[in-house]
Scaffold this active site. Structure first.
Site, PDB file in Angstrom:
ATOM      1  N   SER A 143      -2.806   4.059  -2.220  1.00 36.46           N
ATOM      2  CA  SER A 143      -2.904   4.863  -3.362  1.00 36.46           C
ATOM      3  C   SER A 143      -1.542   5.703  -3.461  1.00 36.46           C
ATOM      4  CB  SER A 143      -4.000   5.750  -3.262  1.00 36.46           C
ATOM      5  OG  SER A 143      -4.211   7.002  -4.003  1.00 36.46           O
ATOM      6  N   TYR A 156      -9.256  11.769   2.177  1.00 33.67           N
ATOM      7  CA  TYR A 156      -9.180  10.471   1.335  1.00 33.67           C
ATOM      8  C   TYR A 156      -7.417  10.158   1.141  1.00 33.67           C
ATOM      9  CZ  TYR A 156      -8.130   6.948  -2.433  1.00 33.67           C
ATOM     10  OH  TYR A 156      -7.977   5.791  -3.127  1.00 33.67           O
TER      11      TYR A 156
END
Length: 263
Positions: A143, A156
């Site tokens: 990501s 995250y």
């Protein structure tokens, strides 16, 4: 995409979102596809669709990638039933957007287990036969959060930092064996990821116009399969910000305050 014809592509987290779209486009390119996810009903529906539309071989395996004993059993079963794995797409993962002080410790552990341990363990199960054959490709869905951490995504972002670090070392280890390692670093994608990550809907509302389409990201992933692509970074402007951040972190954080607080 003749290079994917009759190759075996394994996709974790294949029952929905980006994983499902990668499976569809892999099958469309002539690959035989192994679908892995927790929901067997969804996998069986997708399996039937892919077989009917593209005439390829499709196999479904129910698995929570954070379960070490089950993961080893399933991957052993895949090799026995399907044969060699040519491409492994480590897509399974989830996020929860909360400040670190509010994070539930069980949810934190679960995120680390799925996003980091599950990815590493799945890779471990696949690479031995790739090394033996001197051929293969590991594609890890990371990501842009792994490059630029923002408020309310501390855990995250940490998991995606770990994916990038693992992938970069793995790439060096496997280079002499002609096994490729690619990291995919997208910004927000318009999928059901945010049903868990952003239950308030605030983030989705604030970044809706910037969201990537899963079909677009999947097309990039499938087009790079079995090629020596180091990274896929989407969108380009967001990756440019990550590069700027790496060189001028303090300035970037000062200038980007307004944009960071979208969650």
């Amino acid at each position: 995409m003749n290079r994917l014809h009759n190759k075996t592509v394994v996709v974790t987290g294949a029952s929905s979102g980006l994983g499902k779209e990668i499976a569809i486009q892999s099958a469309k390119s002539g690959a035989n596809v192994v679908l892995i996810a927790r929901s067997m009903n969804r996998l069986k529906e997708l399996e039937q669709t892919l077989v009917n539309q593209f005439g390829v071989k499709v196999y479904s395996f129910q698995l929570d990638v954070s379960d070490a004993s089950e993961l080893e059993r399933v991957f052993t079963d895949i090799v026995h039933k399907v044969g060699n794995i040519d491409v492994l797409v480590n897509n399974a993962g989830f996020g929860i957007f909360e400040e670190a002080r509010e994070m539930d410790l069980e949810e934190t552990k679960r995120m680390l287990d799925v996003n980091v341990f599950g990815l590493m363990a799945s890779t471990r199960m696949a690479i031995d036969t790739m090394i033996e054959r001197q051929s293969g490709h590991i594609i890890n869905i990371a990501s842009q959060a792994g490059k630029v951490a923002t408020p309310k995504s501390s855990v995250y972002a940490a998991t995606k930092h770990a994916v990038l670090g693992f992938s970069n070392a793995l790439r060096l280890e496997l280079a002499e064996h002609h096994v490729f390692v690619t990291t995919v670093n997208p910004g927000p994608i318009e999928t059901n990821f945010f049903e868990t990550a952003d239950t308030s809907g605030t983030y989705v509302k604030n970044v809706k116009k910037y969201m990537l389409r899963p079909e677009e990201v999947a097309a990039k992933v499938v087009s790079c399969m079995l090629t020596n692509k180091r990274e896929i970074n989407l969108p380009g402007w967001m990756n440019a910000g990550a590069v700027f951040y790496a060189v001028f972190p303090r300035m970037f954080e000062a200038l980007g305050q307004k944009f960071f607080f979208k969650k």
